[in-house]
Scaffold this motif. Sequence first.
Motif: not given
Length: 698
Positions: A351-369
């Motif tokens: 959906i983001l690519e079709d709209a021509g919107v820039g995005f990047v993956q940042l990361g994931k949740p973790t158990d560490k606080r």
Amino acid sequence: NGVRPFDLAVEQMFGSSPKTYMKDNTVERHYESPIYTPSDLQEYLTGVLQLEAVGCKDWLTNKVDRSVTGKVARQQCQGGLQLPVSDCGVVALDYRGVKGIATSIGHAPQAALADPEAGSVLAVAEALTNIVWAPLAEGLDSLFLSANWMWACRSQEGEDARLYKAVKALSDFCRTLQINVPTGKDSLSMTQKYPDGSKVISPGTVIVSAGAEVSDVKKVVPQVMVNDKDSTFYHIDFSFDSLKLGGSAFAQSLGKIGDDVPYVQNAEYFRDAFLAVQELINGGLIIAGHDISAGGLITALLEMCFANVRGGMDIDLKYLDESDIVKILFAENPGIIIQVKDKRRQETEQILEDAGVGFVQLGKPTDKRCVLVSKAGTIYPFDIDELRDVWYSSSYLLDRKQSINGRAERRFENYKQQPLEWVFPATFKGKFSQYGINPDRRTPSGIRAAIIREKGTNGEREMAYSLYLAGFDVKDVMMTDLTSGRETLEDIHLIVFCGGFSNSDVLGSAKGWAGGFLFNEKAKAALDRFYARKDTLSLGICNGCQLMMELDLINPGHEKKGKMLHNDSHKFESSFLNVVIPTNHSVMFGSLSGSKLSIWVAHGEGKFSLPYNEDTYHVVAKYTYSEYPGNPNGSDYSVAALASTDGRHLAMMPHLERSIFPWQNAYYPADRINKDQITPWVEAFVNARKWVSDKSAE
């Protein structure tokens, strides 16, 4: 002419007023940029989090009623710790909890100092990236803005020229976005002069308020991360600009402003990005999100974790095309963070690519606080709980100026130790059908309840709906109906004294209201006859609870009377908190015994002062945490509600009538939020209706 009912020139209505011409010269002003070293990152973050614009606003949100009307679907606080991290506010149009109205604000005063045009555009951008989390009925076409211009016109050369540039930039930006700005306010004399000839000039800025129709209040995206390892965080850029630190909270924390201010380089791209995010929300693809504004990316990431008691983030910035870690973390280029379940990542990215919107993956949740940030082989750990206290500290310092009896210190010590918890009744299914109730009912049941209200009562509508939903036919009774004799309550089986500020509380909470009964023969006679009957119930909520205690309707046989006193903090307290329902035999709460539920409170004089031992009273609800702020008023034995000995009459400070739907709750169990139609509090009203029905059948 068949098109216009009348067609008059403005001059014909108002005359030809003279035109005003204002002349000013453009003055270039430059501001020094901050000098920094990445090794001092933790120190910089500590300074940024304590700024008023970035830090916790709990000192503000805990003293205003955030649940009144029972239509509030999103207010300032979220998460298990109920911290103010919301980007927007949402109210439902009715108690069906579907359509609503969203609001947000945006401003960029530091940026406007360096560049008035950028300040205006960034203010609009912040308002929009705040409101984007609500599913707007018609996208940007639903949106309207209000611009409040705060400027020191004619205070110095170049100031009027700056205002002109700022207004034109906002106008051009909004026209390209196809957003209307139909209203606003001008405060153009923001200059203070002193007898010695000196003067202080307020920095010119615009405060932008946004409002829009919401298609479904239950689909508003929370600003609190979900502890789901099978999910991913993304950064979506709205600025189409390189990362810049000018006008940022980071620069301010170092005593600088800077010249190089971020901007929205392409308004059409901004519109496309906004609409793409709306499509993701309408499709249920985003499970959490946060805007990037004051404090930058790192503040947004931390705030998504602050309101939780567990979990953190593992963030890798390798996909961001910037090597300067300080710029990456603290630049305030408009943008957002979204969290998406991994099983829907491909759909989201498409959906983001079709709209021509820039995005990047940042990361994931973790158990560490902690939030672990990686860039170019270097790892930067940020302790969530430690930094949350830093973020909260400014609120604590301000709260000390409005709370007494050490309550600001208690709040600071205890806020993170009192998470919301639930123990639902084993029989609770969360469906209307379980209780045989139908929100579409349009025929009378014959079981009659009356709401009794005085001047200043404000909780009658949500109470009336709760009673009607449970199966009562509801009658609206004003005190003047009782004092005049027009109403006798003879055909009523349940009366409810609602919350509010009767007679503006000028004589103390409910004192004047009580006088309306005690010193009026007809009103007192009607009330006495009602309580003398054996087929009646009564309920007092908040101001109504204070009234019942003042009239001694709960324990009339006690020689020493219980009282309602000012909260220990001596200020109004508004919270969404836990109560436990101890084993009891009250009509309304008996079946809820053993439950631990969440509920709204909003009062200034809610402290139960009880002269006897706890076992002398029929306690039907207690605050789960005995310490402030979990016990918001300092009530003896942490009492939240008392019932009469026979269980028919109930006086309660919390607002169960504002907590009967999951969408009204500031926080609700994640495994039930999308399943339950109602909360267990409905059972109390249904119990009352069934009791009256059974009594009538005898």
